[in-house]
Enzyme design. Sequence first.
Site, mmCIF file in Angstrom:
data_model
loop_
_atom_site.group_PDB
_atom_site.id
_atom_site.type_symbol
_atom_site.label_atom_id
_atom_site.label_comp_id
_atom_site.label_asym_id
_atom_site.label_seq_id
_atom_site.Cartn_x
_atom_site.Cartn_y
_atom_site.Cartn_z
ATOM 1 N N CYS A 49 -39.877 -68.471 31.127
ATOM 2 C CA CYS A 49 -41.248 -68.629 30.574
ATOM 3 C C CYS A 49 -41.838 -70.005 30.280
ATOM 4 C CB CYS A 49 -41.183 -67.857 29.150
ATOM 5 S SG CYS A 49 -40.820 -66.053 29.112
ATOM 6 N N HIS B 9 -48.084 -69.881 25.773
ATOM 7 C CA HIS B 9 -47.274 -68.575 26.328
ATOM 8 C C HIS B 9 -47.369 -67.578 25.160
ATOM 9 C CE1 HIS B 9 -44.279 -66.059 27.622
ATOM 10 N NE2 HIS B 9 -43.500 -66.161 27.034
ATOM 11 N N ASN C 286 -46.104 -59.347 27.300
ATOM 12 C CA ASN C 286 -45.550 -60.719 27.652
ATOM 13 C C ASN C 286 -45.208 -60.932 29.328
ATOM 14 O OD1 ASN C 286 -43.794 -62.916 28.176
ATOM 15 N ND2 ASN C 286 -42.579 -62.718 26.356
#
Length: 365
Positions: free
Chosen positions: A132, A263, A293
């Site tokens: 990520c 994020h 996500n």
Amino acid sequence: MPDQATTSAAGLRAPSPSVPRGAALRSVAAVLPETVVHNDAVAARIGKSDDWIYTRTGIRERRVARDDERLSDFAAAAGRLALERAGIAGADLDLILVATMTQDEVTPNAAPLVAHALGATRAGAIDIGAACTSFLSAVALGAAQIETGRASKVLVVGADFISRITDHDSRATAMLFADGAGAVVMTPASADDADELGSIGPILLRADGSEPEILYATHAQRTLQMDGHETFKHAVNRMSEITREAVAAAGLTLDQIDLFAYHQANGRIVRAVGERLELDPARVVDCIEKTGNMSAASIPFALDAARRDGRLRPGVRVALAAFGAGFTWGGGVIEWGGAESSAEPRIPSGELAVGTRSPGLEVSQ
């Protein structure tokens, strides 16, 4: 003394700009799959409720790619839209970086396929893998290439189809992960045009591989396994720390940052970081409710969401931070310039043809 190069001890000429220059973000764009999966569908599968999922994640729905849709197509679509907004042709790109851990094939990587789709015939093309944190890592690499004169026009794409490595029967992961793509165009920003184009400040990258078992996927199993409690704790701690470090490295205080684009891992994580740093919630981008996500795609999508709601404007200082498996994490500060083309493309949803395929895309206008 050569104008465009310096001579190393070995006698080789290394490229360098004729005047010191920084790097700037010219534009941002994002695309999502059209297929929407609401919490009710996930809840029925894992034996929970919509409210149970929302309370723990801040997510109501997520976007999921169809089986016949390809990540490289979505990455190229996001890149094409970012290029159009920046007024730059694909053929003029020097470098394409695709941040992903879910490329379509083991090989080739996604980046050369994206380069081909965009007509970037003279560009290098590299995939960046840091879970990520991949998008932020790619921005750091792209900025360094521009600052040293090795590249002038760089496209960075964050794209992941995390639904394809998700255990959809797991209460730890089924409700979290989703698919999407976002992109930014990067160019030099000299002292003469820094006011117009903004600038990219310090980007700090970190890693700790001592506890890989907390969040991982193996070749044999090919689905994410996650200790949710430990991941939450590490993510909040690391993103809070790196935000402070990156802002300090930029010579600023938290109060001097206009916007925080994290994020979008989990709504509770984003809120917990904001609370720990005592940030006004209005200054923190929280757009996970309808996307889930999306790993490497989440920061460019968050930037594009802020562009669309008016918070991302020329001159705005933005702190970025991400945390991912590995563990990897990072943070940075940018000043947004947003020198987008005045001819904003209007592309109807689902009608953006990419190569020989026509994936179902929703384009962020």
